[in-house]
Design a protein around this motif. Structure first.
Motif, PDB file in Angstrom:
ATOM      1  N   ALA A  15       0.562  -1.390  -6.766  1.00  0.00           N
ATOM      2  CA  ALA A  15      -0.296  -0.569  -5.908  1.00  0.00           C
ATOM      3  C   ALA A  15      -0.414   0.847  -6.466  1.00  0.00           C
ATOM      4  O   ALA A  15      -1.499   1.437  -6.471  1.00  0.00           O
ATOM      5  CB  ALA A  15       0.255  -0.536  -4.481  1.00  0.00           C
ATOM      6  N   GLN A  58      -3.817   2.892  -8.179  1.00  0.00           N
ATOM      7  CA  GLN A  58      -4.275   4.250  -7.864  1.00  0.00           C
ATOM      8  C   GLN A  58      -4.402   5.088  -9.136  1.00  0.00           C
ATOM      9  O   GLN A  58      -5.361   5.840  -9.298  1.00  0.00           O
ATOM     10  CB  GLN A  58      -3.308   4.912  -6.881  1.00  0.00           C
ATOM     11  CG  GLN A  58      -3.368   4.303  -5.499  1.00  0.00           C
ATOM     12  CD  GLN A  58      -2.460   4.996  -4.510  1.00  0.00           C
ATOM     13  OE1 GLN A  58      -2.474   6.214  -4.403  1.00  0.00           O
ATOM     14  NE2 GLN A  58      -1.671   4.223  -3.782  1.00  0.00           N
ATOM     15  N   SER A 117       0.866  -1.163   0.000  1.00  0.00           N
ATOM     16  CA  SER A 117       0.000   0.000   0.000  1.00  0.00           C
ATOM     17  C   SER A 117       0.908   1.219   0.000  1.00  0.00           C
ATOM     18  O   SER A 117       1.590   1.483   0.987  1.00  0.00           O
ATOM     19  CB  SER A 117      -0.894  -0.004   1.234  1.00  0.00           C
ATOM     20  OG  SER A 117      -1.657   1.171   1.262  1.00  0.00           O
TER      21      SER A 117
END
Length: 151
Positions: A99, A103, A8
């Protein structure tokens, strides 16, 4: 080989004063791929990055409180251009790039825009982008271009 982890990452806005840190990271991240095709030249890499640097479109990739890379996404002609996505070599293969890409996909989807990216011929980035749904678009002498259609 690093174990793949569910990463993350946080994206933090860059500023003009970050240029030196960013260009050094880019040179480090690109070195192996550029050497493989006989095109490693730190001065040229610096000049190319400087000529198109836009702090407003650049974000640091922060993971575990460390800056491990950066991403540049620019609006260009009714699409988004993923102009740069670099992770430090020793932190690649841990899910951080995936990750970040997730996004960026959310941003592109929210704008209903396709996302275009280019990768150096022979770079591992080509497999990375194909694995994440980018489709071949075109190729030139040194680069291969991909497109993720709007969703």
């Amino acid at each position: 080989m690093s174990a793949v982890i569910k990463a993350s990452a946080t994206l933090v806005q860059a500023v003009e004063a970050d240029f030196e840190e960013l260009v050094a990271l880019r040179i480090t991240a690109m070195r192996e791929s550029l050497e493989r095709v006989g095109r490693f030249d730190p001065l040229r890499a610096r000049e190319r990055f400087r000529s198109a640097f836009s702090a407003v479109h650049t974000r640091h990739i922060v993971f575990e409180e460390q800056r491990l890379g950066f991403v540049v996404v620019k609006p260009v002609e009714n699409q988004l251009l993923l102009d740069h996505l670099y992770i430090l070599p020793d932190r690649q293969g841990q899910g951080i790039g995936a990750a970040v890409l997730a996004q960026v996909f959310k941003e592109a989807d929210a704008l209903a825009l396709p996302l275009r990216v280019g990768a150096l011929r022979g770079s591992d980035a080509n497999r990375f982008y194909q694995r994440h749904g980018f489709e071949f678009l075109a190729e030139e002498e040194w680069d291969i271009y991909y497109l993720r259609p709007e969703r």
